[in-house]
Write an enzyme that holds these catalytic residues in place. Structure first.
Site, PDB file in Angstrom:
ATOM      1  N   TYR A 310       0.845  -1.204   0.000  1.00  0.00           N
ATOM      2  CA  TYR A 310       0.000   0.000   0.000  1.00  0.00           C
ATOM      3  C   TYR A 310       0.877   1.249   0.000  1.00  0.00           C
ATOM      4  CZ  TYR A 310      -4.185   2.777   1.018  1.00  0.00           C
ATOM      5  OH  TYR A 310      -5.243   3.650   0.953  1.00  0.00           O
ATOM      6  N   TYR A 361      -5.774   5.420  -7.091  1.00  0.00           N
ATOM      7  CA  TYR A 361      -5.989   5.353  -5.644  1.00  0.00           C
ATOM      8  C   TYR A 361      -7.407   4.865  -5.402  1.00  0.00           C
ATOM      9  CZ  TYR A 361      -6.585   7.065  -0.848  1.00  0.00           C
ATOM     10  OH  TYR A 361      -6.846   7.182   0.495  1.00  0.00           O
TER      11      TYR A 361
END
Lengths: 407, 142
Positions: A310, A361
């Site tokens: 991430y 995102y």
């Protein structure tokens, strides 16, 4: 139990775009599209789906989606408490628990974001162009500790993620000599991966280390290209049992292990609390979680062929690489400099889709999608013969992770 | 009124019954941390239960308001109209406060001169007659 071991059998996504660029389709409709595509990819029928799962702050309630998608029955509807992007892998883990315990047979995990239709995350929710002569400042009444805790950062202007995550990263630089160039190399590597990925929002925009170093400072040490994109789009993955997975369209990918949680006193990480133990302040807060994960999976960091980490901010990736044991504490910078993260010849090809820094995102659920593609041999930056992949969710806040494998 | 560092439009603190005493003390320019009555563990932000001994009994301990910079960031995007940029957010390790750190701002300092470990002291900013916000500046003579 082995007959019910959870596998990911389908992935799907809508087109990804810069934030605010998808205005003609609702966030809710995008969620439906991603779910339909993932189920189609699996070779399943929507009538097979009996569970839906997502993670914190999802605006698209499973119960409404189930009605709109015409699910015959909704047996499992689940949302993880972990804030922001911390819960993506936990949602997959919860779906796995549901199918392994027989609560559901086919669970779709989804995430849809249309920042243009709601508030823009990068702003911290604040409109700094608001009236210059507001009412006199005072103390506002709140009715919950969660709000009051955030209340202890608001008057200092700590509402923007780029600033909050800068705090542990700055301390990491102080303790270990980590440099902005090392962070920049990470952004450059992920951009290279994105340049090979037609879905990537920044696919056509090459990035050099000089570009990174020349990009505007947002919240020191975070320059513009240390920060993830702000995107519109949705994606989804389908989880079912091994028995069911056997005769489906694509090669199933096993969920070897999943873990979720936070260390003691963590709260919302650097947004809420500066009082976690000194030993974990300049980390991703995921070392304990990583140790539990590796223990459960029966494999370790040296067994990973590829990783999807991430990447809300470059420093958070660096600290996770240390937490998960790919290098020692403090050695994340040199590890990145070694070229380890490159799809082409790196020891740990990472974010082969371009990540949140360069693909899109979508709160990191697109990292799970890419993890599956990497093990199917479908990645646009393929790692030949890859059999294992670590996927992590937002760190420096309560987090989660899964280990994927193929047999 | 004190010297001003930030515009009126800065986000305002939220408080509930657990945390309001912190802001009431701040209005009198007293920096307090919550202190567990039975075990003495100090905590900030205030919370209903002591995380060390789980007691719900607590009182407030005034602290000297000195400390050192634990980490910081210089923020180049405004949080309010008319704000001077960059502005500094820092975590301050407070002295004589049982190890508590506080999130706050650094003022009266060149962003390039800030270092982790730098000694700092309180700089109260009266935002209004009802609200004083504790910020920090480098200690005199450093």
């Amino acid at each position: 139990m082995s007959q019910r071991k959870a596998h990911i059998v389908g992935v799907g996504e809508t087109p990804y775009a810069r934030w605010g660029k998808i205005g003609d389709v609702t966030e809710h409709a995008l969620a439906c599209q991603a779910i339909l595509r993932a189920v189609e990819d699996a070779g399943l029928d929507m009538d097979d789906v009996d569970g839906l799962a997502s993670f914190a702050e999802d605006r698209n309630e499973a119960t409404f989606l189930a009605a709109e998608l015409g699910l015959p029955a909704l047996r499992f509807a689940n949302m993880v408490w972990l804030p922001g992007g911390g819960g993506g892998c936990a949602a997959v883990g919860n779906a796995a628990m549901a199918v392994e315990t027989g609560q559901a047979e086919v669970v779709v995990v989804y995430r849809s974001l249309c920042q243009g239709q709601f508030f823009r995350f990068g702003s911290g929710g604040v409109d700094a162009s608001a009236a210059p002569d507001p009412a006199p400042p005072t103390v506002q009444a709140a009715n919950s500790l969660m709000l009051a805790s955030v209340g202890f950062v608001m008057p200092y202007g700590l509402l923007m993620a780029a600033a909050a995550y800068a705090l542990p990263t700055r301390r990491h630089m102080h303790l270990y000599g980590t440099t902005s160039e090392q962070l920049g190399m990470l952004a450059v590597t992920f951009r290279e991966h994105a340049s090979r990925n037609p879905r990537a929002v920044m696919g056509g925009r090459p990035l050099t280390l000089a570009d990174h170093q020349a990009s505007p400072m947002i919240a020191d040490p975070h320059r513009l290209f240390d920060c993830c994109l702000e995107s519109d789009g949705a994606c989804a993955v389908v989880v079912t049992t091994e028995e069911r997975a056997r005769d489906l369209a694509k090669r199933p990918v096993e969920i070897l292990a999943s873990e979720q949680g936070a260390p003691q006193g963590y709260g919302f990480g650097p947004f809420s609390n500066a009082n976690v133990a000194d030993e974990i302040y300049a980390t991703g807060g995921t070392e304990e979680l990583a140790n539990r994960l590796w223990g459960k999976a029966g494999v370790g960091p040296s067994d990973m062929d590829v990783a999807q980490i991430y990447d809300h901010f470059t420093g958070c990736v660096l600290m996770q690489l240390e937490d998960y044991g790919f290098c020692k504490r403090g050695e994340g910078g040199p590890f990145i400099e070694s070229g380890a993260l490159s799809w082409h010849g790196g020891s740990l090809p990472t974010n082969t889709h371009g990540g949140s820094l360069s693909e899109a995102y979508i709160h990191g659920l697109n990292h799970v999608v890419e993890g599956v593609r990497a093990l199917r041999g479908e990645s646009t930056s393929p790692v030949e013969g890859a059999e294992t992949c670590l996927v992590t969710s937002g760190a420096c806040v309560p987090s989660s992770a899964i280990v994927l494998g193929r047999r | 009124m004190s010297e001003r560092f930030f515009p009126d439009g800065m986000p305002q603190p939220l408080a509930d019954s657990t945390t309001l005493p912190f802001w009431e003390a701040a209005a009198e320019h007293r920096l307090v941390v919550q202190r567990c009555t039975p075990c003495g563990h100090t905590r900030l932000p205030p919370a209903p239960v002591c995380p060390a001994c789980r007691s719900t009994e607590s009182d407030w301990q005034e602290v000297p308001g000195r400390g050192e910079v634990y980490t910081y960031t210089a923020v180049h995007r405004p949080m309010a109209a008319g704000q001077d940029l960059p502005f500094l957010i820092a975590v301050i390790a407070l002295e004589d406060a049982g190890g508590v750190r506080i999130i706050s701002n650094l003022v009266d300092v060149d962003p390039d001169a800030v270092e982790i470990g730098m000694p700092v002291e309180l700089a109260w900013e009266d935002m209004s007659p009802d609200l004083a916000v504790p910020r920090f500046r480098p200690c005199a003579g450093t």
